[in-house]
Write a protein that holds these residues in place. Structure first.
Motif, PDB file in Angstrom:
ATOM      1  N   PRO A  18       0.820  -1.212   0.000  1.00  0.00           N
ATOM      2  CA  PRO A  18       0.000   0.000   0.000  1.00  0.00           C
ATOM      3  C   PRO A  18       0.856   1.265   0.000  1.00  0.00           C
ATOM      4  CG  PRO A  18      -0.142  -1.127   2.122  1.00  0.00           C
ATOM      5  CD  PRO A  18       0.748  -1.952   1.236  1.00  0.00           C
ATOM      6  N   SER A  19       0.322   2.287  -0.614  1.00  0.00           N
ATOM      7  CA  SER A  19       0.985   3.579  -0.650  1.00  0.00           C
ATOM      8  C   SER A  19       0.850   4.246   0.709  1.00  0.00           C
ATOM      9  CB  SER A  19       0.319   4.448  -1.719  1.00  0.00           C
ATOM     10  OG  SER A  19       0.806   5.761  -1.658  1.00  0.00           O
ATOM     11  N   ALA A  20       1.937   4.833   1.192  1.00  0.00           N
ATOM     12  CA  ALA A  20       1.880   5.565   2.459  1.00  0.00           C
ATOM     13  C   ALA A  20       1.018   6.809   2.301  1.00  0.00           C
ATOM     14  CB  ALA A  20       3.280   5.954   2.909  1.00  0.00           C
ATOM     15  N   LYS A  21       1.058   7.367   1.134  1.00  0.00           N
ATOM     16  CA  LYS A  21       0.202   8.508   0.815  1.00  0.00           C
ATOM     17  C   LYS A  21      -0.237   8.325  -0.621  1.00  0.00           C
ATOM     18  CE  LYS A  21       4.074  11.294  -0.573  1.00  0.00           C
ATOM     19  NZ  LYS A  21       5.365  11.264  -0.306  1.00  0.00           N
ATOM     20  N   GLY A  22      -1.295   8.918  -0.962  1.00  0.00           N
ATOM     21  CA  GLY A  22      -1.821   8.781  -2.314  1.00  0.00           C
ATOM     22  C   GLY A  22      -3.311   8.995  -2.292  1.00  0.00           C
ATOM     23  N   ASP A  23      -3.819   9.373  -3.424  1.00  0.00           N
ATOM     24  CA  ASP A  23      -5.246   9.660  -3.540  1.00  0.00           C
ATOM     25  C   ASP A  23      -5.990   8.428  -4.024  1.00  0.00           C
ATOM     26  OD1 ASP A  23      -4.762  12.336  -2.863  1.00  0.00           O
ATOM     27  OD2 ASP A  23      -4.335  12.854  -4.942  1.00  0.00           O
ATOM     28  N   SER A  24      -7.206   8.258  -3.545  1.00  0.00           N
ATOM     29  CA  SER A  24      -8.054   7.178  -4.031  1.00  0.00           C
ATOM     30  C   SER A  24      -8.363   7.410  -5.501  1.00  0.00           C
ATOM     31  CB  SER A  24      -9.366   7.131  -3.246  1.00  0.00           C
ATOM     32  OG  SER A  24      -9.107   6.786  -1.913  1.00  0.00           O
ATOM     33  N   ASP A  78      -0.186   2.392  -4.984  1.00  0.00           N
ATOM     34  CA  ASP A  78      -0.411   1.008  -4.529  1.00  0.00           C
ATOM     35  C   ASP A  78       0.118  -0.005  -5.538  1.00  0.00           C
ATOM     36  OD1 ASP A  78      -1.764   1.865  -2.258  1.00  0.00           O
ATOM     37  OD2 ASP A  78      -3.741   1.179  -2.916  1.00  0.00           O
ATOM     38  N   LYS A  79       0.529  -1.153  -5.003  1.00  0.00           N
ATOM     39  CA  LYS A  79       0.831  -2.332  -5.816  1.00  0.00           C
ATOM     40  C   LYS A  79      -0.152  -3.403  -5.373  1.00  0.00           C
ATOM     41  CE  LYS A  79       5.772  -1.492  -6.350  1.00  0.00           C
ATOM     42  NZ  LYS A  79       7.125  -2.059  -6.148  1.00  0.00           N
ATOM     43  N   ALA A  80      -0.783  -4.054  -6.345  1.00  0.00           N
ATOM     44  CA  ALA A  80      -1.844  -5.006  -6.003  1.00  0.00           C
ATOM     45  C   ALA A  80      -1.955  -6.104  -7.050  1.00  0.00           C
ATOM     46  CB  ALA A  80      -3.176  -4.291  -5.878  1.00  0.00           C
ATOM     47  N   ILE A  81      -2.629  -7.169  -6.642  1.00  0.00           N
ATOM     48  CA  ILE A  81      -3.020  -8.237  -7.537  1.00  0.00           C
ATOM     49  C   ILE A  81      -4.542  -8.204  -7.613  1.00  0.00           C
ATOM     50  CG2 ILE A  81      -3.094 -10.736  -7.894  1.00  0.00           C
ATOM     51  CD1 ILE A  81      -0.403 -10.853  -6.414  1.00  0.00           C
ATOM     52  N   ILE A  82      -5.060  -8.174  -8.830  1.00  0.00           N
ATOM     53  CA  ILE A  82      -6.509  -8.168  -9.040  1.00  0.00           C
ATOM     54  C   ILE A  82      -6.873  -9.416  -9.834  1.00  0.00           C
ATOM     55  CG2 ILE A  82      -8.482  -6.924  -9.988  1.00  0.00           C
ATOM     56  CD1 ILE A  82      -6.840  -4.354  -9.809  1.00  0.00           C
ATOM     57  N   LEU A  83      -7.753 -10.238  -9.263  1.00  0.00           N
ATOM     58  CA  LEU A  83      -8.264 -11.416  -9.960  1.00  0.00           C
ATOM     59  C   LEU A  83      -9.567 -11.017 -10.630  1.00  0.00           C
ATOM     60  CD1 LEU A  83      -7.732 -14.068  -7.135  1.00  0.00           C
ATOM     61  CD2 LEU A  83      -6.211 -13.537  -9.035  1.00  0.00           C
ATOM     62  N   ILE A  84      -9.597 -11.093 -11.951  1.00  0.00           N
ATOM     63  CA  ILE A  84     -10.744 -10.618 -12.710  1.00  0.00           C
ATOM     64  C   ILE A  84     -11.466 -11.811 -13.338  1.00  0.00           C
ATOM     65  CG2 ILE A  84     -11.500  -9.133 -14.606  1.00  0.00           C
ATOM     66  CD1 ILE A  84      -8.949  -7.497 -14.186  1.00  0.00           C
ATOM     67  N   PRO A  85     -12.754 -12.007 -12.992  1.00  0.00           N
ATOM     68  CA  PRO A  85     -13.501 -13.102 -13.610  1.00  0.00           C
ATOM     69  C   PRO A  85     -13.689 -12.847 -15.108  1.00  0.00           C
ATOM     70  CG  PRO A  85     -14.969 -11.724 -12.305  1.00  0.00           C
ATOM     71  CD  PRO A  85     -13.574 -11.212 -12.083  1.00  0.00           C
ATOM     72  N   ILE A 111       0.079   1.318  -9.545  1.00  0.00           N
ATOM     73  CA  ILE A 111      -0.456   2.592 -10.016  1.00  0.00           C
ATOM     74  C   ILE A 111       0.581   3.669  -9.730  1.00  0.00           C
ATOM     75  CG2 ILE A 111      -2.316   4.278  -9.827  1.00  0.00           C
ATOM     76  CD1 ILE A 111      -4.131   1.998  -8.909  1.00  0.00           C
ATOM     77  N   HIS A 112       0.985   4.377 -10.771  1.00  0.00           N
ATOM     78  CA  HIS A 112       1.975   5.446 -10.606  1.00  0.00           C
ATOM     79  C   HIS A 112       1.381   6.581  -9.776  1.00  0.00           C
ATOM     80  CE1 HIS A 112       4.720   4.382 -14.187  1.00  0.00           C
ATOM     81  NE2 HIS A 112       3.970   3.328 -13.916  1.00  0.00           N
ATOM     82  N   ASN A 113       2.241   7.275  -9.045  1.00  0.00           N
ATOM     83  CA  ASN A 113       1.798   8.448  -8.287  1.00  0.00           C
ATOM     84  C   ASN A 113       1.522   9.605  -9.206  1.00  0.00           C
ATOM     85  OD1 ASN A 113       1.757   7.595  -5.617  1.00  0.00           O
ATOM     86  ND2 ASN A 113       3.965   7.698  -5.498  1.00  0.00           N
TER      87      ASN A 113
END
Length: 113
Positions: A18-24, A78-85, A111-113
């Motif tokens: 997770p990003s320490a700071k960042g916008d949704s 953020d860095k994440a793994i998304i499982l997409i049906p 996602i780049h800042n």
């Protein structure tokens, strides 16, 4: 040992850095991502290493609807793994290249800042 969050949409995500700071991320935000797209068995289909980072406007562009929906659970950085049906990925036909019909996909994204 990943603690995925299930959504009402049928996709699952796990933010492993997770990003320490960042916008949704919201609809109509322009974002840039680094990514790897894989099948559930680990077969890599596409990546930003080969195609370059992907920049798009959330909710507005012609990419997998699961990505538009998934990034809204994240913040910039953020860095994440998304499982997409499959119904939120390439559906009944696949992408006519590397992703077969009715196949869920795994996006590993940053996602780049």
């Amino acid at each position: 040992k990943m603690n995925f969050t299930n959504t009402d949409l049928g996709l699952r995500y796990f933010v492993y850095e997770p990003s320490a700071k960042g916008d949704s991320i919201k609809d109509k935000s322009q974002i840039t991502i680094d990514f790897t797209v894989s099948l559930l068995d680990g077969t890599e289909c596409y990546s930003s290493a080969e195609k370059g980072p992907k920049t798009f406007i959330v909710g507005m562009e012609d990419i997998e609807s699961g990505i538009h929906k998934g990034v809204k659970f994240m913040k910039k950085g953020d860095k994440a793994i998304i499982l997409i049906p499959s119904h939120l990925a390439h559906g009944l036909l696949g992408d006519m290249d590397k992703i077969p019909p009715q196949t869920p996909i795994v996006y590993n994204i940053q996602i780049h800042n």
